[in-house]
Design a protein around this motif. Structure first.
Motif, short mmCIF file in Angstrom:
data_model
loop_
_atom_site.label_atom_id
_atom_site.label_comp_id
_atom_site.label_asym_id
_atom_site.label_seq_id
_atom_site.Cartn_x
_atom_site.Cartn_y
_atom_site.Cartn_z
N LEU A 15 0.82 -1.21 0.00
CA LEU A 15 0.00 0.00 0.00
C LEU A 15 0.85 1.26 0.00
CD1 LEU A 15 -2.79 -1.19 2.41
CD2 LEU A 15 -3.11 -0.52 0.02
N LEU A 16 1.93 1.26 0.77
CA LEU A 16 2.82 2.42 0.80
C LEU A 16 3.47 2.64 -0.57
CD1 LEU A 16 4.47 1.95 4.30
CD2 LEU A 16 2.81 3.70 3.63
N GLU A 17 3.83 1.56 -1.23
CA GLU A 17 4.41 1.67 -2.57
C GLU A 17 3.37 2.17 -3.57
OE1 GLU A 17 6.07 -2.24 -3.09
OE2 GLU A 17 8.01 -1.61 -2.27
N GLN A 18 2.12 1.73 -3.43
CA GLN A 18 1.05 2.20 -4.30
C GLN A 18 0.82 3.70 -4.09
OE1 GLN A 18 -0.62 0.62 -6.67
NE2 GLN A 18 0.29 -1.38 -6.31
N ILE A 19 0.84 4.13 -2.85
CA ILE A 19 0.66 5.56 -2.54
C ILE A 19 1.82 6.36 -3.13
CG2 ILE A 19 0.64 7.26 -0.66
CD1 ILE A 19 -0.93 5.07 0.98
N GLU A 20 3.01 5.84 -3.02
CA GLU A 20 4.18 6.53 -3.59
C GLU A 20 4.03 6.69 -5.11
OE1 GLU A 20 8.86 6.29 -2.76
OE2 GLU A 20 7.98 4.40 -3.46
N ALA A 21 3.59 5.63 -5.78
CA ALA A 21 3.39 5.69 -7.23
C ALA A 21 2.29 6.69 -7.60
CB ALA A 21 3.06 4.30 -7.77
N VAL A 22 1.21 6.68 -6.84
CA VAL A 22 0.10 7.60 -7.11
C VAL A 22 0.55 9.05 -6.88
CG1 VAL A 22 -2.17 8.34 -6.28
CG2 VAL A 22 -1.75 5.94 -6.75
N ASN A 23 1.36 9.27 -5.85
CA ASN A 23 1.90 10.62 -5.62
C ASN A 23 2.68 11.11 -6.84
OD1 ASN A 23 0.84 11.01 -3.06
ND2 ASN A 23 2.66 10.22 -2.03
N SER A 24 3.45 10.23 -7.45
CA SER A 24 4.19 10.59 -8.65
C SER A 24 3.25 10.97 -9.78
CB SER A 24 5.09 9.43 -9.10
OG SER A 24 6.08 9.18 -8.14
N ILE A 26 0.18 12.10 -9.45
CA ILE A 26 -0.46 13.38 -9.09
C ILE A 26 0.46 14.53 -9.48
CG2 ILE A 26 -1.18 14.84 -7.15
CD1 ILE A 26 -2.27 12.22 -5.83
N ASN A 27 1.75 14.39 -9.18
CA ASN A 27 2.71 15.43 -9.54
C ASN A 27 2.84 15.56 -11.06
OD1 ASN A 27 3.28 16.14 -6.89
ND2 ASN A 27 4.94 14.66 -6.73
N LEU A 28 2.83 14.44 -11.75
CA LEU A 28 2.95 14.45 -13.21
C LEU A 28 1.77 15.19 -13.85
CD1 LEU A 28 4.47 13.36 -15.74
CD2 LEU A 28 2.95 11.38 -15.61
N HIS A 29 0.60 15.05 -13.27
CA HIS A 29 -0.63 15.63 -13.83
C HIS A 29 -1.06 16.90 -13.08
CE1 HIS A 29 -1.33 12.39 -16.64
NE2 HIS A 29 -1.02 11.54 -15.68
N LYS A 30 -0.10 17.64 -12.56
CA LYS A 30 -0.44 18.82 -11.76
C LYS A 30 -1.19 19.88 -12.56
CE LYS A 30 4.13 20.72 -12.44
NZ LYS A 30 5.46 20.51 -11.95
N ASP A 31 -1.07 19.85 -13.88
CA ASP A 31 -1.77 20.83 -14.72
C ASP A 31 -3.07 20.29 -15.31
OD1 ASP A 31 0.24 22.73 -14.30
OD2 ASP A 31 1.45 21.92 -15.95
N ASP A 32 -3.42 19.07 -14.96
CA ASP A 32 -4.64 18.44 -15.49
C ASP A 32 -5.52 18.07 -14.30
OD1 ASP A 32 -6.60 16.72 -16.49
OD2 ASP A 32 -5.24 15.72 -17.87
N SER A 33 -6.47 18.95 -14.00
CA SER A 33 -7.27 18.76 -12.78
C SER A 33 -8.06 17.45 -12.80
CB SER A 33 -8.19 19.94 -12.55
OG SER A 33 -9.13 20.07 -13.59
N PHE A 34 -8.56 17.04 -13.97
CA PHE A 34 -9.33 15.80 -14.03
C PHE A 34 -8.46 14.60 -13.64
CE2 PHE A 34 -10.64 11.97 -16.33
CZ PHE A 34 -11.90 11.80 -15.79
N MET A 35 -7.30 14.49 -14.26
CA MET A 35 -6.41 13.36 -13.96
C MET A 35 -5.90 13.43 -12.52
SD MET A 35 -6.38 11.35 -16.49
CE MET A 35 -4.98 10.29 -16.16
#
Length: 67
Positions: A15-24, A26-35
């Motif tokens: 779960l911690l690794e999944q959260i880490e991947a999702v955080n990445s 989120i950062n990648l799509h910082k300009d795309d509010s939907f994603m």
């Protein structure tokens, strides 16, 4: 054969690794509010499951928040 890591601990780590991947993501799509919202929703689901898994170690959400 002896277990190196328990199934409970392995799930928490996953779960911690999944959260880490999702955080990445989120950062990648910082300009795309939907994603960003889609990944934030996934993160919330992982966090909720993490809370459930931590209860198996007698760790409560309140104990974590107190830190």
């Amino acid at each position: 054969m002896e277990e190196i890591i328990s199934e409970k601990a392995a799930r928490v780590l996953d779960l911690l690794e999944q959260i880490e991947a999702v955080n990445s993501m989120i950062n990648l799509h910082k300009d795309d509010s939907f994603m960003r919202e889609q990944y934030a929703y996934r993160k919330e689901a992982f966090i909720e499951e993490l809370i459930i898994q931590l209860r198996k170690f007698n760790i409560t959400k309140e104990e974590l928040a107190a830190r």
